[in-house]
Design a protein around this motif. Structure first.
Motif, PDB file in Angstrom:
ATOM      1  N   ILE A  91      53.775 -37.798   3.179  1.00  0.00           N
ATOM      2  CA  ILE A  91      52.350 -37.954   3.470  1.00  0.00           C
ATOM      3  C   ILE A  91      52.142 -38.110   4.970  1.00  0.00           C
ATOM      4  N   VAL A  92      52.957 -38.973   5.584  1.00  0.00           N
ATOM      5  CA  VAL A  92      52.812 -39.235   7.016  1.00  0.00           C
ATOM      6  C   VAL A  92      53.040 -37.956   7.822  1.00  0.00           C
ATOM      7  N   MET A  93      54.015 -37.141   7.378  1.00  0.00           N
ATOM      8  CA  MET A  93      54.291 -35.914   8.123  1.00  0.00           C
ATOM      9  C   MET A  93      53.286 -34.823   7.798  1.00  0.00           C
ATOM     10  N   ALA A  94      52.803 -34.820   6.534  1.00  0.00           N
ATOM     11  CA  ALA A  94      51.924 -33.725   6.099  1.00  0.00           C
ATOM     12  C   ALA A  94      50.551 -33.819   6.744  1.00  0.00           C
ATOM     13  N   LEU A  95      50.089 -35.038   7.065  1.00  0.00           N
ATOM     14  CA  LEU A  95      48.754 -35.176   7.659  1.00  0.00           C
ATOM     15  C   LEU A  95      48.622 -34.362   8.946  1.00  0.00           C
ATOM     16  N   PRO A  96      49.485 -34.604   9.960  1.00  0.00           N
ATOM     17  CA  PRO A  96      49.336 -33.798  11.180  1.00  0.00           C
ATOM     18  C   PRO A  96      49.646 -32.323  10.971  1.00  0.00           C
ATOM     19  N   VAL A  97      50.675 -32.024  10.170  1.00  0.00           N
ATOM     20  CA  VAL A  97      51.043 -30.616   9.990  1.00  0.00           C
ATOM     21  C   VAL A  97      49.938 -29.869   9.254  1.00  0.00           C
ATOM     22  N   GLY A  98      49.353 -30.538   8.244  1.00  0.00           N
ATOM     23  CA  GLY A  98      48.268 -29.914   7.497  1.00  0.00           C
ATOM     24  C   GLY A  98      47.057 -29.659   8.375  1.00  0.00           C
ATOM     25  N   VAL A  99      46.697 -30.655   9.186  1.00  0.00           N
ATOM     26  CA  VAL A  99      45.548 -30.496  10.095  1.00  0.00           C
ATOM     27  C   VAL A  99      45.811 -29.343  11.054  1.00  0.00           C
ATOM     28  N   MET A 100      47.051 -29.281  11.530  1.00  0.00           N
ATOM     29  CA  MET A 100      47.416 -28.238  12.475  1.00  0.00           C
ATOM     30  C   MET A 100      47.332 -26.859  11.822  1.00  0.00           C
ATOM     31  N   GLY A 101      47.562 -26.825  10.514  1.00  0.00           N
ATOM     32  CA  GLY A 101      47.567 -25.536   9.817  1.00  0.00           C
ATOM     33  C   GLY A 101      46.184 -25.059   9.421  1.00  0.00           C
ATOM     34  N   ALA A 102      45.189 -25.981   9.401  1.00  0.00           N
ATOM     35  CA  ALA A 102      43.850 -25.590   8.974  1.00  0.00           C
ATOM     36  C   ALA A 102      43.140 -24.886  10.115  1.00  0.00           C
ATOM     37  N   ASN A 103      42.850 -23.592   9.948  1.00  0.00           N
ATOM     38  CA  ASN A 103      42.338 -22.843  11.092  1.00  0.00           C
ATOM     39  C   ASN A 103      40.858 -23.102  11.390  1.00  0.00           C
ATOM     40  N   ASN A 104      40.219 -23.957  10.567  1.00  0.00           N
ATOM     41  CA  ASN A 104      38.848 -24.329  10.918  1.00  0.00           C
ATOM     42  C   ASN A 104      38.811 -25.621  11.732  1.00  0.00           C
ATOM     43  N   ILE A 105      39.958 -26.289  11.885  1.00  0.00           N
ATOM     44  CA  ILE A 105      40.000 -27.509  12.697  1.00  0.00           C
ATOM     45  C   ILE A 105      40.710 -27.217  14.011  1.00  0.00           C
ATOM     46  N   VAL A 106      41.950 -26.713  13.867  1.00  0.00           N
ATOM     47  CA  VAL A 106      42.704 -26.358  15.064  1.00  0.00           C
ATOM     48  C   VAL A 106      42.550 -24.857  15.262  1.00  0.00           C
ATOM     49  N   LEU A 165      41.428 -28.510   3.455  1.00  0.00           N
ATOM     50  CA  LEU A 165      40.667 -28.648   4.701  1.00  0.00           C
ATOM     51  C   LEU A 165      39.885 -27.379   5.007  1.00  0.00           C
ATOM     52  N   GLU A 166      40.529 -26.226   4.749  1.00  0.00           N
ATOM     53  CA  GLU A 166      39.862 -24.961   5.069  1.00  0.00           C
ATOM     54  C   GLU A 166      38.692 -24.688   4.146  1.00  0.00           C
ATOM     55  N   GLU A 167      38.667 -25.358   2.976  1.00  0.00           N
ATOM     56  CA  GLU A 167      37.568 -25.122   2.040  1.00  0.00           C
ATOM     57  C   GLU A 167      36.416 -26.099   2.229  1.00  0.00           C
ATOM     58  N   THR A 168      36.515 -26.984   3.240  1.00  0.00           N
ATOM     59  CA  THR A 168      35.448 -27.974   3.401  1.00  0.00           C
ATOM     60  C   THR A 168      34.145 -27.293   3.808  1.00  0.00           C
ATOM     61  N   ASP A 169      33.060 -27.971   3.460  1.00  0.00           N
ATOM     62  CA  ASP A 169      31.731 -27.462   3.755  1.00  0.00           C
ATOM     63  C   ASP A 169      31.440 -27.658   5.242  1.00  0.00           C
ATOM     64  N   PRO A 170      31.169 -26.567   5.989  1.00  0.00           N
ATOM     65  CA  PRO A 170      31.004 -26.702   7.441  1.00  0.00           C
ATOM     66  C   PRO A 170      29.701 -27.410   7.834  1.00  0.00           C
ATOM     67  N   GLY A 171      28.741 -27.540   6.903  1.00  0.00           N
ATOM     68  CA  GLY A 171      27.427 -28.096   7.243  1.00  0.00           C
ATOM     69  C   GLY A 171      27.499 -29.472   7.875  1.00  0.00           C
ATOM     70  N   SER A 172      28.187 -30.408   7.175  1.00  0.00           N
ATOM     71  CA  SER A 172      28.207 -31.777   7.676  1.00  0.00           C
ATOM     72  C   SER A 172      29.008 -31.882   8.971  1.00  0.00           C
ATOM     73  N   ILE A 173      30.001 -30.992   9.123  1.00  0.00           N
ATOM     74  CA  ILE A 173      30.795 -30.993  10.352  1.00  0.00           C
ATOM     75  C   ILE A 173      29.901 -30.596  11.528  1.00  0.00           C
ATOM     76  N   GLU A 174      29.091 -29.535  11.274  1.00  0.00           N
ATOM     77  CA  GLU A 174      28.195 -29.064  12.328  1.00  0.00           C
ATOM     78  C   GLU A 174      27.235 -30.163  12.747  1.00  0.00           C
ATOM     79  N   ALA A 175      26.733 -30.905  11.750  1.00  0.00           N
ATOM     80  CA  ALA A 175      25.790 -31.972  12.047  1.00  0.00           C
ATOM     81  C   ALA A 175      26.430 -32.999  12.984  1.00  0.00           C
ATOM     82  N   LEU A 176      27.696 -33.359  12.696  1.00  0.00           N
ATOM     83  CA  LEU A 176      28.382 -34.351  13.530  1.00  0.00           C
ATOM     84  C   LEU A 176      28.641 -33.796  14.927  1.00  0.00           C
ATOM     85  N   THR A 177      29.065 -32.519  14.965  1.00  0.00           N
ATOM     86  CA  THR A 177      29.328 -31.909  16.265  1.00  0.00           C
ATOM     87  C   THR A 177      28.055 -31.875  17.090  1.00  0.00           C
ATOM     88  N   ALA A 178      26.936 -31.500  16.418  1.00  0.00           N
ATOM     89  CA  ALA A 178      25.659 -31.424  17.115  1.00  0.00           C
ATOM     90  C   ALA A 178      25.251 -32.783  17.651  1.00  0.00           C
TER      91      ALA A 178
END
Lengths: 267, 262, 265
Positions: A91-106, A165-178
């Motif tokens: 779990i500890v290793m998968a968190l960063p590697v998974g985030v790194m693999g999601a092309n909508n975050i990194v 992560l790649e299937e998350t809804d971009p709407g709420s992310i956009e709101a936070l970014t905005a």
């Protein structure tokens, strides 16, 4: 309209599709036939097998129940610890590697690829082979087993986590970014709530698998009940083998029941 | 209303539970590490070994390529035969285990069969089969057939339990025999998923057939294990690279094949 | 009429018909959903069954082809008593009973042609069904039917690519493919918009008349029933409370069928 008598014949697939299917079936049949003809099976062994099976069952029965407290219990607990600690490590290793693999975050292709590489190599090497590797590095014992389970599980947990992560809804992310939220806040308040149930579900599922796997990695020296099984096998103590198998079976079933119950509760 | 009031006072109440959970996990990790005698110093020593280990792996030793190829072919043979029989058997077993099509007295034995196949790790089956039919690929084949039934049979039964029953009703109303209903209304709904499971299982069998050799059930695993025991790490590296290449090749092929059936 | 399709097994000179005698169905003993229903349909007649939701209209339709087993009573299709049939005999009887469903019940992943041909599944073996090896005469009839429902250009498309109205046409064609002696329709328009509903009723009535098949429609839209059928049976609380011509169906009758009167205006 192209109405004519030519249209009156009907077949399910066009001739191109039929040819492709036929080719695939032919190749499959050829591969099977080739394998069956050339694989080395020794007929004497096969003829002997009913006797061998009967002999095996006679030696296994009755199981040596007295062996459980002296030899099995501690090893079984060790197996469970290996599975749980290995899963935590994953779990500890998968968190960063998974985030790194999601092309909508990194959004850096090189990092996405690096993550993919880590995840694929983790999954394409078998648990037992990982165990052999880590036994060679860390020496026999549960340390090798724990790290083996962790490394093997990263690929599984990390891949599914990245997909979630790649299937998350971009709407709420956009709101936070905005709203000008800093990157960590976007992740914790935007992505994490959406994927947390999936992540815990995946981790639980992997823990269930890891209980099964950690029961056998001892066969190559990576600690747990497998080492006890290996000893019993080498010494031909079949009545001990049977009680060990019964113990593994029980623990595996209990783990599955536990996971099913927790999933129902939290997901 | 009162619930809302509580929420307003402590909007992050839930967080404390999660933090407690992480804390418990940390405590457990320390406890388990202590129990397993896992320590940082051992880890550091191991890292040193690991560096040596990696150093000895290069350059890879492909000089015994003849043995390598022979073993790889046997591995592929085991995987192909086991997948063919495993898939062929798991189709009826999965069908019989689907509770929306079959009465309980049929599903019960089928589900027990699947559960038995799943409950033990393939390596344990391999050990028992090596005892029963002797060393060699046959034990590996039998092991992987059982593993395939456990895996595909379960997923296939679940896929069937999710289908729409409406077309089945229509075909039954038209007087179609039971088997026609199966091939005409059930299979089209699950075929794609079944092909997906099967091709995944072929890959899995290929990976697992490297493993069953470790306990003597044929394939490249035996050679791999021997290389480990003889500290033959440069040959070991060659074996590992070939296995990974083989698995990737098979994934590529099964992707192409899946496209034909879509 | 020479447009009538000939069907194997139909006795010469006998009209196709459905006769129901004293049919009752109780899911819970003592609480019948259908109570002593008797009527018959024959020739080119089309009968609509109307009644409030939950009065067993669907149950009645499904009792006819024994998708639901009736508690008591007799069902005759073209004179043959099918009430006691089981297994293969029941399947053979079902071939004579075509059915159109509210939600079309097509095999979504198969083509339009395969769905139309699936009406013949009662006549071919499972092996032939798997290979889609239908007799050429069936394929010819399927093309003719597709032409008459206006879907000839869609025959290779998958059923799930069609609109609701198109799917229901395929469902009707599938039922007609059986060359049935009675055509049952269970709320055939309930999943469709008003305009498509009228079109579907037109197709249903046209095809059943053309092929000389008596039609029994279960429908909740009284106006559609009045417009398209030759006889209306009103059911309320499991009993037949009206049986007669559509033009004689008065508001009084509707009141006894559905209860209340505020909704009539």
């Amino acid at each position: 309209m192209s109405a004519s008598s030519a249209r009156r014949t009907w077949q399910r697939f066009s001739s191109g599709e039929r040819l492709a299917r036929f080719t695939v079936f032919l190749l499959m049949a050829a591969a099977l036939a080739f394998s069956m003809r050339t694989v080395q099976v020794i007929p004497e062994f096969l003829l002997d097998s009913p006797t061998q099976v009967m002999d095996l069952l006679r030696r296994m029965w009755p199981p040596d129940y007295r062996y459980y407290p002296q030899g099995i219990h501690t090893a079984l607990m060790e197996t469970l610890h290996i599975a749980s600690l290995g899963t935590l490590l994953a779990i500890v290793m998968a968190l960063p590697v998974g985030v790194m693999g999601a092309n909508n975050i990194v959004r850096i292709p090189a990092l996405n690829w690096l993550s993919k590489l880590i995840l694929v190599s983790s999954r394409s090497v078998n648990t037992l082979v990982w165990a052999l590797l880590f036994v060679a590095i860390f020496g026999p014992g549960p340390l090798a087993g724990t790290i083996c389970i962790g490394f093997r599980s990263v690929g599984f947990v990390g891949k599914l986590f990245a997909e979630a992560l790649e299937e998350t809804d971009p709407g709420s992310i956009e709101a936070l970014t905005a709203a000008g939220a800093p990157w960590p806040s976007i992740f914790i308040k935007g992505f994490w709530p959406q994927v947390a149930p999936a992540f815990w579900g995946i981790s639980l599922f992997r823990w269930d698998i890891n209980v099964r796997e950690s029961a056998v990695i001892g066969l190559v020296g990576a600690g747990g009940i497998g080492m006890v099984l290996d000893t019993a096998l080498n010494l031909f103590y079949w009545d001990r083998v049977s009680i060990i198998l019964v113990s593994i079976f029980t623990v595996v079933i209990l783990a599955e029941l536990l996971v099913t119950a927790i999933r129902k509760r939290i997901l | 209303m009162s619930e809302k009031a509580i929420d307003r006072r402590r909007p992050f109440a839930v967080n404390w539970w999660i933090r407690l959970g992480w804390l418990l996990a940390l405590i457990y990790a320390l406890y388990a590490s202590y129990q397993l005698d896992v320590s940082w110093s051992r880890f550091v020593v191991g890292l040193g070994n690991g560096a040596d280990f990696l150093g000895e792996m290069v350059p890879m030793d492909f000089s015994r390529w003849r043995l390598l190829v022979e073993n790889l072919i046997e591995t592929v043979q085991i995987a192909i035969i086991a997948s063919a029989f495993g898939v062929a058997l798991s189709l009826p077993v999965g069908l019989l285990a689907a509770r929306n099509l079959m009465p309980a007295w049929v599903t019960w034995p089928a589900r027990t069969c699947i559960a038995l196949c799943r409950s033990f790790h393939p390596v344990i089956f391999a050990i028992l089969f090596v005892k029963a039919v002797g060393f060699g690929p046959l034990a590996g084949i039998l092991t992987l057939i059982f593993a395939s039934i456990g895996f595909i049979g379960k997923l296939f039964a679940e896929a069937i339990e999710e289908i729409s029953l409406k077309p089945l009703e229509a075909l039954r109303a038209a007087g179609a025999p039971f088997m026609s209903v199966i091939v005409y209304a059930v299979l089209p709904q699950v075929l794609n998923r079944f092909i997906g499971f099967s091709s995944y299982q072929l890959d899995a069998n290929l990976r697992n057939s490297t493993m069953v050799g470790i306990v003597g059930a044929g394939g490249i695993g035996g050679t791999l294990f021997a290389a480990f025991q003889r500290f033959d790490y440069d040959f070991l590296a060659a074996i590992l690279v070939s296995i990974i290449a083989l698995v990737m090749l098979s994934e590529y092929i099964s992707q192409r094949v899946k496209r034909v059936f879509q | 009429m020479n447009t009538a399709s000939t069907s194997p097994g139909q006795p010469e000179g006998q009209q196709r018909s459905l006769r129901i005698e004293h049919l009752s169905k109780a899911y819970v003993p003592g609480k019948p959903v259908l109570n002593d229903i008797s009527f018959s349909v024959e020739g080119q007649n089309s009968v609509a069954i109307i009644g409030p939701s939950g009065t067993g209209k669907s149950t009645l339709i499904r009792c006819v082809n024994k998708l639901i087993a009736p508690t008591s009573g007799q069902i005759y299709v073209s004179g043959e008593n099918i009430t006691r049939l089981r297994g293969r005999e029941l399947r053979h009887a079902r071939r004579k009973i075509g059915m159109v469903f509210q939600e079309f019940n097509l095999v979504e992943r198969l083509s339009v042609m395969e769905n139309v041909l699936s009406g013949r599944l009662g006549y071919v073996s499972a092996l032939r069904a798997w290979r889609r090896a239908y007799p050429q005469s069936d394929i010819d009839r399927a093309f003719d039917l597709l032409e008459s429902i206006g879907l000839i250009d869609f025959y290779r498309q998958r059923a799930d690519s069609l609109s609701g109205g198109q799917r229901q046409r395929v469902g009707i064609a599938r039922a007609i493919m059986q060359a049935p002696h009675i055509l049952l329709a269970d709320e055939p328009t309930s999943s469709l918009d008003p305009k498509t509903s009228v079109e579907i009723m037109e197709v249903l009535v046209k095809l059943s008349e053309q092929h000389n098949i008596p039609l029994l429609i279960n429908i909740h839209d009284v106006e559609l029933a009045k417009r398209f059928t030759t006889r209306i049976i009103g059911i309320s609380r499991g009993l037949i409370v009206y049986d007669g011509r559509p033009d004689q169906l008065s508001n009084e009758h509707l009141k006894t069928i559905y209860g209340g009167e505020e909704w009539l205006s």
